[in-house]
Design a protein around this motif. Structure first.
Motif, mmCIF file in Angstrom:
data_model
loop_
_atom_site.group_PDB
_atom_site.id
_atom_site.type_symbol
_atom_site.label_atom_id
_atom_site.label_comp_id
_atom_site.label_asym_id
_atom_site.label_seq_id
_atom_site.Cartn_x
_atom_site.Cartn_y
_atom_site.Cartn_z
ATOM 1 N N ALA A 163 85.137 -4.264 -52.622
ATOM 2 C CA ALA A 163 86.278 -3.235 -53.453
ATOM 3 C C ALA A 163 86.766 -1.840 -54.169
ATOM 4 O O ALA A 163 87.425 -1.028 -52.785
ATOM 5 C CB ALA A 163 87.966 -4.189 -54.543
ATOM 6 N N LYS A 164 85.590 -2.148 -54.406
ATOM 7 C CA LYS A 164 84.835 -0.492 -55.321
ATOM 8 C C LYS A 164 85.016 0.133 -54.299
ATOM 9 O O LYS A 164 84.744 1.729 -53.893
ATOM 10 C CB LYS A 164 84.259 -0.749 -56.658
ATOM 11 N N THR A 165 83.870 -0.622 -53.384
ATOM 12 C CA THR A 165 82.738 0.536 -51.804
ATOM 13 C C THR A 165 84.061 0.672 -50.948
ATOM 14 O O THR A 165 84.179 1.917 -50.139
ATOM 15 C CB THR A 165 81.840 -0.105 -51.200
ATOM 16 N N ALA A 166 85.171 -0.263 -50.867
ATOM 17 C CA ALA A 166 86.531 -0.141 -50.097
ATOM 18 C C ALA A 166 87.100 1.408 -50.166
ATOM 19 O O ALA A 166 87.588 2.329 -49.615
ATOM 20 C CB ALA A 166 87.494 -0.649 -49.752
ATOM 21 N N LEU A 167 87.193 1.822 -51.387
ATOM 22 C CA LEU A 167 88.738 2.650 -52.091
ATOM 23 C C LEU A 167 87.196 4.206 -51.881
ATOM 24 O O LEU A 167 87.613 5.072 -51.669
ATOM 25 C CB LEU A 167 88.431 2.435 -53.504
ATOM 26 N N LEU A 168 85.932 3.866 -52.414
ATOM 27 C CA LEU A 168 85.326 4.935 -51.730
ATOM 28 C C LEU A 168 85.081 5.380 -50.423
ATOM 29 O O LEU A 168 85.630 6.519 -50.204
ATOM 30 C CB LEU A 168 83.443 4.606 -52.454
#
Length: 520
Positions: free
Chosen positions: A115-120
């Motif tokens: 999820a965090k990588t998607a936001l990045l």
């Protein structure tokens, strides 16, 4: 989404009254916060460059991608360092399997980091359906259980938590995807009677965690749902009640004193919820913890974790050294100062940073923190043992036994925690404690744990725990955030990082895991 946009518009209007107003007016406060945010971004830009475009776990040569993501998100929030943000993103793309899990087994995949990588990816203007060859949104869909939880797929310990859930919902909303109602309902089920949200979803006891609450509020305000809106407002009220006289907010268990990780995440929630007066109070606390032009060039713009850490750095004078704790705290505080949130932040339009002092960024000497990692490529044969900073109290699940050794510098007391807890939002959220001892001139990462059995970390922003706190029990797979930095990613060499990642956790708490002192 309409409620959130209306709230943001009202907040912007409140801060833009009377351009050029006197000190203390909304416009003057907004200007001060904006300058502080830019200087914080310049500090993170310099630190990333000095570390080879990635941050390591303190005292190791293992990359902490959760906290690194928190820093990149902070650069975008503050409009600084586009070249460095791109370089750090390329580092993550190169080692993506180490962070997301497949490096440790073909079926391993961790929800918070995904999820965090998607936001990045979206922050950097990239497609989350094709980031380094992975469809991150499809990954999230695959990781959602029938009960709505975004959970790790792992042979080890599932470290997903409330930070993870918030990051996943935020990523889906930002991507324009349909948010499954069952996912929203699962997040709502983590509410406690006081309006806050608990961090650990398996816990029978509901103890509200400010970092988890802040990230939950941001996510719930983004979905078009009446129940979510009501819960978000109750969460905001919970955070308002936690503001102290100086505008600071303490974190969860083991990190209750006012700190910049938790306050930065709360300020982000206040921005999203249109709570302008509370955002202003929180920003006042954050700016009071920032190092100014009297600090060594390498430390200017850094935001200390709390008043004790700030006093220690100031007392050290020319000998002050920044550490992992300042990097985590600054990453999460920057979101509050910049008036940004995960749903809208973008690197577009960013420019090289400046510390605001005479000479500019090009004349600053090399940072005095840990030098860049020059070790060999990661080994992916098995999840190696990890060295991580201590986070908020975590009880290891009965499934795996863990041997933990806690070491502390003589100049420091207590444990750290993903008050950048997340995600690494963080994680999202391991963190470090700093404490002045006998006028020590050096402030550095202090508490660490070595687990003989390491497991994948959950997503959260990286967070930091307070000084003087008792060292908490560590989960077999820590990983956010300061405090929880439920954002908790894998190391440069594939080692799991401790809970805690950006962004506190927090949660992906390194902003994420955990407080979100670092999520993921």
């Amino acid at each position: 989404m309409s409620a959130r946009i209306t709230a943001l518009a009202g907040l912007v209007g409140a801060f833009m009254l009377a351009l050029g107003g006197a000190a203390g007016t909304p416009s003057a406060v907004a200007s001060e916060s904006s300058d502080a945010a830019a200087h914080a971004g310049a500090f993170l830009e310099r630190e990333l460059a000095a570390g080879g475009h990635v941050f390591d776990y303190p005292g190791t040569d293992q990359a902490d991608f959760g906290v690194t993501i928190d820093a990149v998100l902070a650069l975008a929030a503050t409009g600084t360092g586009p070249a460095e943000a791109s370089a750090a993103t390329r580092q993550l793309e190169t080692h993506l399997d180490d962070y997301l899990g497949p490096a440790f087994g073909t079926t391993e995949l961790y929800a918070g980091p995904v999820a965090k990588t998607a936001l990045l990816a979206m922050t950097m203007g990239q497609d989350p359906r094709g980031f380094a060859g992975r469809d991150l949104l499809s990954d999230l869909a695959d990781l959602q259980t029938s009960g709505g939880r975004y959970a790790d797929r792992t042979a080890y310990t599932d470290t997903s938590n409330t930070f993870t859930q918030g990051l996943a919902l935020a990523a889906l909303v930002r991507a324009g995807e349909q948010v499954p109602s069952v996912g929203v309902e699962f997040l709502l089920d983590q509410r406690c009677t006081d309006g806050g949200f608990k961090l650990f979803v398996e816990s029978d006891e509901c103890t509200s965690d400010p970092d988890a609450t802040a990230l939950a509020v941001v996510a719930l305000l983004a979905v078009d749902d009446a129940a979510a809106e009501s819960a978000a407002q109750a969460g905001l009220d919970f955070l308002v009640d936690r503001l102290d006289a100086d505008g600071g907010i303490g974190g969860g268990v083991g990190a209750e004193s006012a700190n910049t990780n938790s306050t930065g995440l709360a300020a982000m929630a206040f921005t999203a919820g249109g709570r302008a007066a509370e955002r202003e109070r929180a920003d006042g606390f954050l700016t009071s913890m920032q190092l100014d032009c009297t600090a060594p060039a390498a430390a200017r713009g850094a935001i200390a974790y709390d008043a004790d850490a700030h006093a220690a750095l100031v007392a050290a004078g020319a000998g002050a050294q920044v550490s992992d704790q300042e990097r985590r705290a600054t990453s999460q505080a920057a979101f509050g100062l910049a008036g940004a949130d995960l749903l809208t932040v973008s690197i577009e339009g960013a420019t090289p940073g400046s510390d605001g002092c005479s000479g500019g960024p090009g004349t600053s000497p090399p940072p005095t923190s840990t030098p860049p990692n020059t070790s060999s490529p990661p080994s992916t044969s098995a999840p190696p043992a990890s060295t991580t900073t201590v986070t908020t109290t975590v009880t290891a699940p009965p499934a795996r036994a863990v041997t933990v050794t806690v070491t502390e510098n003589a100049a420091v007391e207590g444990s750290g925690g993903d008050n950048a807890r997340s995600d690494d939002a963080g994680d999202e959220a391991s963190s470090d404690d700093l404490s002045a001892a006998g006028g020590a001139a050096s402030v550095s990462a202090t508490a660490s744990t070595s687990a003989t059995s390491a497991a994948p970390a959950s997503g959260a922003m990286s967070t930091i725990a307070p000084t003087g706190a008792a060292a908490p029990a560590a989960t077999a797979s820590t990983g956010g955030a300061g405090q929880p930095n439920p954002l908790s990613p894998r190391g440069r060499h594939g080692a799991a990082r401790s809970r805690g990642s950006g962004i506190h956790p927090h949660p992906g708490k390194d902003l994420t895991c955990a407080r979100p002192h670092s999520a993921g």
